[in-house]
Design an enzyme around this catalytic site. Structure first.
Site, PDB file in Angstrom:
ATOM      1  CE  LYS A  80       0.761   1.336   4.477  1.00 12.83           C
ATOM      2  NZ  LYS A  80       1.464   2.595   4.876  1.00 12.83           N
ATOM      3  N   PRO A  94      10.214  -4.606   1.537  1.00 14.32           N
ATOM      4  CG  PRO A  94      10.898  -2.378   1.301  1.00 14.32           C
ATOM      5  CD  PRO A  94      10.090  -3.456   0.615  1.00 14.32           C
ATOM      6  N   GLY A 130      10.264  -1.972   7.392  1.00 13.03           N
ATOM      7  CA  GLY A 130      10.532  -0.579   7.701  1.00 13.03           C
ATOM      8  C   GLY A 130      10.453   0.313   6.489  1.00 13.03           C
ATOM      9  N   GLY A 153       7.287   1.382   5.066  1.00 12.75           N
ATOM     10  CA  GLY A 153       6.054   2.144   4.976  1.00 12.75           C
ATOM     11  C   GLY A 153       5.087   1.611   3.944  1.00 12.75           C
ATOM     12  N   GLY A 206       3.455  -1.366   4.327  1.00 15.43           N
ATOM     13  CA  GLY A 206       2.471  -2.237   4.962  1.00 15.43           C
ATOM     14  C   GLY A 206       2.715  -3.715   4.757  1.00 15.43           C
ATOM     15  CG  ASP A 262      -1.171   0.200   8.242  1.00 16.68           C
ATOM     16  OD1 ASP A 262      -1.889   1.135   8.660  1.00 16.68           O
ATOM     17  OD2 ASP A 262      -0.002   0.355   7.871  1.00 16.68           O
TER      18      ASP A 262
END
Length: 292
Positions: free
Chosen positions: A12, A100, A102, A104, A106, A142
Site C-alpha cells: 500500500k 522491505p 521498515g 512504509g 504495509g 493497517d
C-alpha cells in the site's frame, strides 16, 4: 481443499498522511488515503495433520514466534475453536518476501491480512469481512485496511475506513536502503500533530479537477524521517524531478505517480544503481476480495 497457493499480499501507499492530534492513551489521530498496489509478497498455505502453525520460510530478522503471519493464524485458530468447539488443522505457511521491512508499504500487515483471509477460507471458518477486520486490528492498525479490500479514506488511528476513488495511474517506488522504525518517528520531538482535519469530499473534489494528487496534502511524518534518515531526503529530492515525490507511511520508501507504464519505465531507466526501485500499477481492490 487442503491448500491455497500464490495468495497475494499487496503493498500500500499513503497518498497523504496527516497527523491531527493525539489521544489520551498516546495513540495518534490520523487521516490518510490508502492506495493498493499491484506489487507485493506471495504466500502459500498447506494444511497439516496436526494443529501446529508453522512458517516454513526464513525471514531475516523476524523470528517465527514474533511474525504477524504466525500470530494472525493462531489468533484465527483460537477464534474458530471458540466459535465451533473444534480446533482446526494446523498449517504450513510459506512466503515469498519481496517488500522491505521498515519501508512504509504495509508489508507485514498485508501478509497478516492475507493469512486471515486465506485461512478463513481454508478452515471454512465463515467469519465476515468485518469480523476479520476486528480480529486483526489488535495486531496492527493497517491490517483492517487490507481486509477492507479497496482503497480507503482512513481516520482515527487508521481503523475508520470509507471507500474512496483514487487515481488510475502507475507509481515509481524507491527503497532508499534504510529501515525506518515507526516508533522513532512518532516519538520524535520534531513531529507536529496539528494539521487541520479534512473531509473526504475535499480529496474527491481535487481528483475531479486533475488526474493525480499533485499539490494535495502532505505526509506529516516526512520531515521527521528526512531529518533522521538522510537517504530518504536524497531519494525524495531525486524523484521530485519526475513528479510530486513523497514518502509513504512512516518511511522509508518514496514514490511518485506517473500516467502510464511507459513513463514509469522512463524514470526507472535513469534511476541510480545505489537504490532498489520498481514500478506498480494502482489497484482498485484487493486480489483476494472474492474470498469474503
Amino acid at each position: 481443499m487442503t491448500s491455497l497457493k500464490n495468495c497475494p499480499a499487496p503493498a500500500k501507499l499513503n497518498l497523504f498522511l496527516h497527523v491531527n492530534g493525539r489521544r489520551a492513551d498516546g495513540y495518534h489521530l490520523l487521516q490518510t488515503v490508502f492506495q493498493l498496489l499491484d506489487h507485493g509478497d506471495t504466500l502459500d498455505f498447506t494444511l497439516r495433520d496436526d494443529a501446529q502453525i508453522r512458517r516454513v520460510s526464513d525471514i531475516a530478522g523476524v523470528p517465527e514466534e514474533q511474525d504477524l503471519i504466525v500470530r494472525a493464524a493462531r489468533l484465527l485458530q483460537a477464534e474458530v475453536l471458540r466459535r465451533s468447539g473444534a480446533l482446526p488443522r494446523g498449517v504450513d505457511i510459506a512466503i515469498q518476501k519481496i517488500l522491505p521491512m521498515g519501508g512504509g508499504l504495509g508489508g507485514g500487515s498485508s501478509d497478516a491480512a492475507t493469512t486471515l483471509m486465506a485461512l478463513n477460507k481454508l478452515w471454512n471458518a465463515g467469519l465476515t469481512r468485518q469480523q476479520l477486520m476486528d480480529l486483526g486490528l489488535p495486531l496492527g492498525a493497517d491490517i483492517p485496511f487490507f481486509i477492507f479490500g479497496q482503497n480507503a479514506f482512513a481516520e482515527g488511528v487508521g481503523e475508520a475506513l470509507r471507500p474512496v476513488r483514487t487515481p488510475t495511474c502507475w507509481y515509481v517506488v524507491i527503497e532508499p536502503g534504510v529501515a525506518v522504525p515507526t516508533a522513532a518517528i512518532f516519538s520524535s520531538g520534531l513531529l507536529t500533530r496539528d494539521t487541520p482535519p479534512i473531509i473526504i469530499t475535499d480529496f474527491s473534489s481535487h481528483l475531479e479537477n486533475q488526474t493525480d494528487l499533485k499539490g494535495y496534502g502532505k505526509n506529516d511524518l516526512q520531515h521527521v524521517a528526512t531529518s533522521l534518515f538522510p537517504p530518504v531526503a536524497e531519494a525524495i529530492e531525486w524523484l521530485s524531478a519526475y513528479g510530486d515525490a513523497r514518502m509513504t507511511g512512516s518511511g522509508a520508501c518514496v514514490f511518485c505517480a506517473v500516467a502510464n507504464e511507459v513513463d514509469a519505465d522512463a524514470v526507472l531507466s535513469k534511476m541510480p544503481n545505489k537504490w532498489s526501485s520498481w514500478k506498480a500499477k494502482a489497484l482498485m481492490q484487493h486480489p483476494l476480495t472474492a474470498m469474503l
